[in-house]
Design a protein around this motif. Structure first.
Motif, mmCIF file in Angstrom:
data_model
loop_
_atom_site.group_PDB
_atom_site.id
_atom_site.type_symbol
_atom_site.label_atom_id
_atom_site.label_comp_id
_atom_site.label_asym_id
_atom_site.label_seq_id
_atom_site.Cartn_x
_atom_site.Cartn_y
_atom_site.Cartn_z
ATOM 1 N N ILE A 184 -6.966 3.475 4.724
ATOM 2 C CA ILE A 184 -7.272 2.285 5.535
ATOM 3 C C ILE A 184 -7.421 2.684 7.007
ATOM 4 C CG2 ILE A 184 -6.309 0.093 6.369
ATOM 5 C CD1 ILE A 184 -4.987 -0.184 3.542
ATOM 6 N N ARG B 175 -4.224 -3.372 -2.515
ATOM 7 C CA ARG B 175 -4.776 -2.426 -3.483
ATOM 8 C C ARG B 175 -3.711 -1.867 -4.422
ATOM 9 N NH1 ARG B 175 -6.378 -0.057 -6.923
ATOM 10 N NH2 ARG B 175 -8.165 1.335 -7.190
ATOM 11 N N VAL C 90 0.824 -1.200 0.000
ATOM 12 C CA VAL C 90 0.000 0.000 0.000
ATOM 13 C C VAL C 90 0.863 1.256 0.000
ATOM 14 C CG1 VAL C 90 -2.039 -1.005 1.112
ATOM 15 C CG2 VAL C 90 -0.185 -0.153 2.537
ATOM 16 N N HIS D 174 -8.846 -5.020 3.960
ATOM 17 C CA HIS D 174 -9.594 -4.944 2.702
ATOM 18 C C HIS D 174 -8.789 -4.377 1.533
ATOM 19 C CE1 HIS D 174 -10.334 -0.656 3.513
ATOM 20 N NE2 HIS D 174 -10.855 -0.546 2.305
ATOM 21 N N ASP D 175 -7.968 -3.374 1.777
ATOM 22 C CA ASP D 175 -7.187 -2.768 0.690
ATOM 23 C C ASP D 175 -5.695 -3.109 0.784
ATOM 24 O OD1 ASP D 175 -9.109 -1.571 -0.845
ATOM 25 O OD2 ASP D 175 -8.860 0.443 -0.012
ATOM 26 N N ARG E 57 -2.842 5.279 0.566
ATOM 27 C CA ARG E 57 -3.738 4.130 0.776
ATOM 28 C C ARG E 57 -3.763 3.755 2.245
ATOM 29 N NH1 ARG E 57 -6.615 3.278 -3.297
ATOM 30 N NH2 ARG E 57 -4.763 3.031 -4.577
ATOM 31 N N HIS F 35 -8.158 -6.759 -6.245
ATOM 32 C CA HIS F 35 -7.476 -6.686 -4.945
ATOM 33 C C HIS F 35 -8.315 -7.219 -3.787
ATOM 34 C CE1 HIS F 35 -9.715 -2.856 -4.874
ATOM 35 N NE2 HIS F 35 -9.595 -2.888 -3.572
ATOM 36 N N ASP G 112 -15.949 2.354 3.712
ATOM 37 C CA ASP G 112 -15.046 2.548 2.574
ATOM 38 C C ASP G 112 -15.496 3.757 1.752
ATOM 39 O OD1 ASP G 112 -12.857 1.841 1.011
ATOM 40 O OD2 ASP G 112 -13.947 0.348 -0.150
ATOM 41 N N THR H 72 -15.499 -4.150 -3.141
ATOM 42 C CA THR H 72 -15.638 -3.192 -4.250
ATOM 43 C C THR H 72 -16.950 -3.355 -5.009
ATOM 44 O OG1 THR H 72 -14.482 -4.670 -5.771
ATOM 45 C CG2 THR H 72 -13.137 -3.033 -4.629
#
Ligand SMILES: [Fe+2]
Length: 170
Positions: free
Chosen positions: A17, A52, A9, A48-49, A13, A62, A105, A88
């Motif tokens: 988060i 990403r 990340v 979750h990310d 990012r 991702h 998010d 997403t």
């Protein structure tokens, strides 16, 4: 908690988060959910990310990639893994973890450009008392964006929307 060791990340990012986790922590307290449930929301937020910014070649890859990596890493909670996998696109089979992550998010405060006028903060404030109504509004906005962009709607998104609307009519 923090992002996992395997995360890829950028600094921006990571900041996103952290805001998602902070938003979920705030809602968990406002909604008086048990500590174990709050912990599930926060695990989903941190994971979750996590991939990403990994070179996956597809903007929706991702979520599944992070869910698979988290499972390989020992995460066994199906709701947490589904929250990460589908964050997403949405998912009709979500429990509260997926629904709350989807909201955070989108509604975390850093998404708006400085000075931009937006009602996101107002929507975020109403989540603890009107969760399902705000979830439908957020899904509506996210799906409108996909349609307006000319992108196809994933089957999971259609199923998610239909489940939300079905619940609304009960
Ligand atoms: Fe995110």
């Amino acid at each position: 908690m923090s992002v996992p060791a395997w995360a890829q990340v950028s600094a921006q990012r990571r900041a996103h988060i952290e805001r998602v986790a902070a938003q979920l922590d705030e809602w968990a307290h406002a909604m008086r959910v048990p500590a174990g449930e709050r912990d599930r929301w926060l695990r989903a937020a941190w994971l979750h990310d996590a991939l990403r910014d990994a070179p996956l070649g597809d903007r929706v890859a991702h979520g599944p990639a992070a869910a698979d990596r988290a499972a390989a890493d020992g995460e066994r909670d199906r709701g947490v893994l589904d929250a990460i996998r589908y964050h997403t696109v949405g998912f009709a089979g979500w429990d509260d973890v997926g629904r709350m992550l989807y909201l955070a998010d989108f509604l975390e405060p850093g998404r708006d450009a400085a000075g931009a006028r937006s009602d996101r903060a107002e929507l975020a404030r109403r989540v603890p008392s009107e969760r399902d109504a705000i979830l439908r509004e957020v899904a509506r906005r996210r799906i409108e964006w996909v349609v307006r962009s000319g992108w196809p709607l994933p089957a999971a998104t259609v199923g998610f929307w239909n489940a939300l609307v079905g619940r609304a009519k009960e």
